[in-house]
Design an enzyme around this catalytic site. Sequence first.
Site, PDB file in Angstrom:
ATOM      1  N   GLU A   1       7.296  -9.035 -12.952  1.00 43.25           N
ATOM      2  CA  GLU A   1       6.285  -8.055 -13.385  1.00 43.25           C
ATOM      3  C   GLU A   1       5.979  -7.088 -12.252  1.00 43.25           C
ATOM      4  OE1 GLU A   1       4.427  -6.774 -15.651  1.00 43.25           O
ATOM      5  OE2 GLU A   1       3.507  -8.239 -16.979  1.00 43.25           O
ATOM      6  N   ASP A   2       5.733  -5.841 -12.600  1.00 40.95           N
ATOM      7  CA  ASP A   2       5.302  -4.874 -11.583  1.00 40.95           C
ATOM      8  C   ASP A   2       3.886  -5.185 -11.105  1.00 40.95           C
ATOM      9  OD1 ASP A   2       4.167  -4.246 -14.053  1.00 40.95           O
ATOM     10  OD2 ASP A   2       4.687  -2.127 -13.999  1.00 40.95           O
TER      11      ASP A   2
ATOM     12  N   ASP B   1      -2.697  -6.937 -14.000  1.00 40.81           N
ATOM     13  CA  ASP B   1      -3.992  -6.250 -13.964  1.00 40.81           C
ATOM     14  C   ASP B   1      -5.005  -7.167 -14.666  1.00 40.81           C
ATOM     15  OD1 ASP B   1      -5.695  -3.998 -13.582  1.00 40.81           O
ATOM     16  OD2 ASP B   1      -5.206  -3.217 -15.552  1.00 40.81           O
TER      17      ASP B   1
ATOM     18  N   PHE C   1      -6.140   2.575  -9.592  1.00 44.90           N
ATOM     19  CA  PHE C   1      -4.953   2.817 -10.410  1.00 44.90           C
ATOM     20  C   PHE C   1      -3.828   3.295  -9.499  1.00 44.90           C
ATOM     21  CE2 PHE C   1      -2.082   4.949 -13.298  1.00 44.90           C
ATOM     22  CZ  PHE C   1      -2.007   4.016 -14.310  1.00 44.90           C
TER      23      PHE C   1
ATOM     24  N   ARG D   1       7.276   7.376 -11.497  1.00 44.66           N
ATOM     25  CA  ARG D   1       7.877   6.046 -11.318  1.00 44.66           C
ATOM     26  C   ARG D   1       8.869   6.061 -10.159  1.00 44.66           C
ATOM     27  NH1 ARG D   1       6.787   2.698 -15.862  1.00 44.66           N
ATOM     28  NH2 ARG D   1       6.475   3.815 -17.805  1.00 44.66           N
TER      29      ARG D   1
HETATM   30  P1  IMP Z   1      -2.378  -6.163 -17.930  1.00 47.29           P
HETATM   31  O1  IMP Z   1      -1.962  -6.657 -19.276  1.00 47.29           O
HETATM   32  O2  IMP Z   1      -3.760  -5.570 -17.961  1.00 47.29           O
HETATM   33  O3  IMP Z   1      -2.245  -7.185 -16.833  1.00 47.29           O
HETATM   34  O4  IMP Z   1      -1.476  -4.925 -17.594  1.00 47.29           O
HETATM   35  C1  IMP Z   1      -0.193  -5.010 -17.205  1.00 47.29           C
HETATM   36  C2  IMP Z   1       0.497  -3.661 -17.337  1.00 47.29           C
HETATM   37  O5  IMP Z   1      -0.390  -2.542 -17.274  1.00 47.29           O
HETATM   38  C3  IMP Z   1       1.443  -3.484 -16.169  1.00 47.29           C
HETATM   39  O6  IMP Z   1       2.693  -4.079 -16.401  1.00 47.29           O
HETATM   40  C4  IMP Z   1       1.499  -1.959 -16.032  1.00 47.29           C
HETATM   41  O7  IMP Z   1       2.493  -1.437 -16.883  1.00 47.29           O
HETATM   42  C5  IMP Z   1       0.136  -1.476 -16.499  1.00 47.29           C
HETATM   43  N1  IMP Z   1      -0.770  -1.220 -15.351  1.00 47.29           N
HETATM   44  C6  IMP Z   1      -1.828  -1.962 -14.973  1.00 47.29           C
HETATM   45  N2  IMP Z   1      -2.432  -1.459 -13.872  1.00 47.29           N
HETATM   46  C7  IMP Z   1      -1.714  -0.367 -13.540  1.00 47.29           C
HETATM   47  C8  IMP Z   1      -1.820   0.591 -12.457  1.00 47.29           C
HETATM   48  O8  IMP Z   1      -2.689   0.537 -11.561  1.00 47.29           O
HETATM   49  N3  IMP Z   1      -0.886   1.573 -12.458  1.00 47.29           N
HETATM   50  C9  IMP Z   1       0.101   1.685 -13.400  1.00 47.29           C
HETATM   51  N4  IMP Z   1       0.237   0.815 -14.408  1.00 47.29           N
HETATM   52  C10 IMP Z   1      -0.659  -0.204 -14.478  1.00 47.29           C
END
Ligand code: IMP
Length: 186
Positions: A103-104, A107, A156, A169
Amino acid sequence: MQFYDSKQIEVMLSAEEIAARIAALGRQITKDYEGLSGGLVIVGVLRGCFMFLADLARAIDLPLEVDFLGVSSYGEAQESSGVVRMTQDLSRPVAGKHVLVVEDIVDTGLTLKYLLENLATRHPASVKVAALLHKPARTRVENPIDYLGFEIPDRFVIGYGLDYESKLRNLPFIGVNIGGSTPWKA
Ligand code: IMP
């Protein structure tokens, strides 16, 4: 010529810091999976994972397979809706294999939670998680992160695979838009 406005983007993690951390994660993963039977599959979560996955895969000194899962993103918004939708499935079964989800960023944790539940139904030998970034302040659901690049503050972030309005990206570092407007040149 530089496609982005460097005055509008503050560097949070440089390309060198990212590379050094990924080399260390690769060494640890190699050590942990060495000698395990069943085979290792690294499963990237599209689209943000692509750069991290490319570098991490080369830092792992083991035979491995690469596959991808697609999940719906926030669209143009920067907030998780809490609804996760799979947009692309794995190309091969993972039953009996060791799955490492790549995973990148974790969040809220909602995406990862959904993916881990989904993968568990496919009877892999094991499932672990490698995430480049984690924002602990935003956690809504807890997930195990076995290999973490960096904990970051609640901002962010963009670059190194992560997008801002579908762009940036391809920045080689992780940054924050401090300028307000779109920080790229038209
Ligand atoms: P989660 O489900 O809230 O954990 O979100 C995961 C996904 O949200 C990541 O795989 C990203 O694609 C996107 N995301 C969350 N935070 C950021 C950020 O700070 N920058 C860019 N994309 C984000």
